[in-house]
Every structure is written in structure tokens, then in C-alpha cells.
Design a protein around this motif. Sequence first.
Motif, PDB file in Angstrom:
ATOM      1  N   GLU A  35      -5.148  -5.993  -5.548  1.00 52.89           N
ATOM      2  CA  GLU A  35      -6.073  -6.881  -4.583  1.00 52.89           C
ATOM      3  C   GLU A  35      -7.274  -6.216  -4.749  1.00 52.89           C
ATOM      4  O   GLU A  35      -7.545  -5.022  -4.277  1.00 52.89           O
ATOM      5  N   HIS A  58      -2.658  -1.011  -5.113  1.00 55.73           N
ATOM      6  CA  HIS A  58      -2.110  -2.140  -4.390  1.00 55.73           C
ATOM      7  C   HIS A  58      -0.724  -2.611  -5.214  1.00 55.73           C
ATOM      8  O   HIS A  58      -1.053  -2.821  -6.232  1.00 55.73           O
ATOM      9  N   HIS A  73       0.883  -1.245   0.009  1.00 55.44           N
ATOM     10  CA  HIS A  73      -0.028   0.067  -0.099  1.00 55.44           C
ATOM     11  C   HIS A  73       0.896   1.174   0.107  1.00 55.44           C
ATOM     12  O   HIS A  73       0.510   2.291  -0.755  1.00 55.44           O
ATOM     13  N   TYR A 105     -11.490  -5.341  -3.745  1.00 53.06           N
ATOM     14  CA  TYR A 105     -12.513  -5.788  -2.550  1.00 53.06           C
ATOM     15  C   TYR A 105     -13.661  -5.643  -2.809  1.00 53.06           C
ATOM     16  O   TYR A 105     -14.365  -5.219  -3.880  1.00 53.06           O
ATOM     17  N   HIS A 160      -8.360   2.718  -3.035  1.00 47.50           N
ATOM     18  CA  HIS A 160      -8.120   1.200  -2.361  1.00 47.50           C
ATOM     19  C   HIS A 160      -8.496   1.364  -0.760  1.00 47.50           C
ATOM     20  O   HIS A 160      -9.613   1.358  -0.433  1.00 47.50           O
TER      21      HIS A 160
HETATM   22 ZN    ZN Z   1      -4.224  -3.960  -0.821  1.00 39.28          ZN
END
Ligand code: ZN
Length: 260
Positions: free
Chosen positions: A177, A233, A47, A179, A119
Motif C-alpha cells: 500500500e 504492508h 502491518h 503512501y 511504512h
Molecule cells: Zn499499510
Amino acid sequence: MKRLLALIIGWMALSGVVAAGEYPGDYAKGPRFRLLYYYDTEAEVAHVEFAEQLRDFIHRLSYGEGFLYDVTTSLEAYPLDSLKQYDLIVMANALPKTDRERGDFQRYMEEGGGWVGFHASGYNDSSTNWPWLNEFLGCGTFYCNTWPPQPALCEVNVSDHPVTKNLPGEFVAPACEWYQWNPPVTANPDVEVLVSLSQRNYPLGIKDIVHFGPFPIVWSHRHYRMIYLNMGHGDLEFSCPTQNLLLTNAIRWIALPSNN
Ligand code: ZN
């Protein structure tokens, strides 16, 4: 006569000739807006990697003093009056931490401030203990994610929007990544979803596999001048010109609402 005039104007347009008094450029006489960039150096490595690259990306967008920006890794020194000096705040994998910071950010947004969040700036679970954040994002709490980070097929949901301008209908986004929240923003009529992961990605992931569900990744809550992007990410996020255009469009849309 009218027909002749139309023919002349048509020829001028085709040939690139500009009518007297017109000029295609729109040069800023001074910086157009002020941006505050906030990120968190204590976040997980991937991150922070993204956040540092976004900081550099914003720096390049500012070339020629097109806008002024400040960078901070803490909102401690930014009470409401300070936040109001900025036309927008960009947050990368960071959120206001203390009650004072949260309260001032909430008022900043409620009073017309601008926000571009990436993110983990949209990550909220029961431990976050900040109900307004859910209201602001327009969704429930964090639900699940894919792992490892991987590219995914994206679909543009609204093609005639400044944020998706000149994007193809579909493109493969760099490794991220991804979500999901529950309920998702697709259940909220006050949210406009601009880009989603395609249902054709399923099953998505190798260790953590997501099998179904709407998968919005870029959206705006109509009650605020905000946009959230799930990208953010790792160090590959800026490897795709198409996604770079999306990010530029998003920042531009929030920063220059009257010039879109
Ligand atoms: Zn992440």
C-alpha cells in the motif's frame, strides 16, 4: 621497473592472488552494533504480518552474532538512557506513543541516534498531533494511498549511494500500500530521495487510485542519521531479492556509518 611492478600487481588482481599482509575478510571479533526492533502488535493485520516477517529478517541478518538486537512491542521501558545503548532503532508500522516516549525518541535522534522506519512509522495526520515527526520525516501530513496493495515499478534516484548499491535502475517492488504526503519530501532540500515510484505507474490502484504527483518511497533527512522506507504492508514484502537487498543496504548504512 615501475611498469613491471604495475604489471605484476595487475596480474595479481586479475588472478585473485593477494599481496602478503593483505586479507580480504573483515571478521568481527564481537558483535558490531546493537539494534532495537520496535513494532506494534495492535496495528492492522497486514502491518503486523510485515513486522513479524521483518523481525525474522533481522534475526537472519544477525547470524553469527554479527550484531545484538532486542525486540519490543512497547517503548514504555525505554527512556532516553536505554535508547542510547542502541546504535539504531528499527520501527515497523509503529511510533512512540506517549509524550515521554516521543520526547525521548526525539532527543535520541537529535543526539546522533540511528533510525530505520518502515511504512506506517511515517504515517502522520492531524490526529497524530506530533509536529516534530513531520520535521523529522521532512514532509507534510499523510495525503493519500493506493489500494489494494499491489506491486509497482520503482526507479532508483541516486545510484551511487550505499543504500542503492547494486540495485538495478528500475525494479518492480512486491505488493504494498503506497503512501503520499503533502507537501512531499521532494519539496524539501534537506531530504535526499533515493527511490521513487515511477510516473509510469499512473493511474495506480483499483479501489483507491492515485493519478499524479512525485512518489518518493525511500529517503533520508540529511539532519539526522535516518532512513524511511514506505515498504511494509502484508506478507509478500520479502518475496523479492532486489528489495531484500535494498532493505539490507538500508539497515547496514544506518548501523555501520563508517564501513559503507
Ligand atoms: Zn499499510
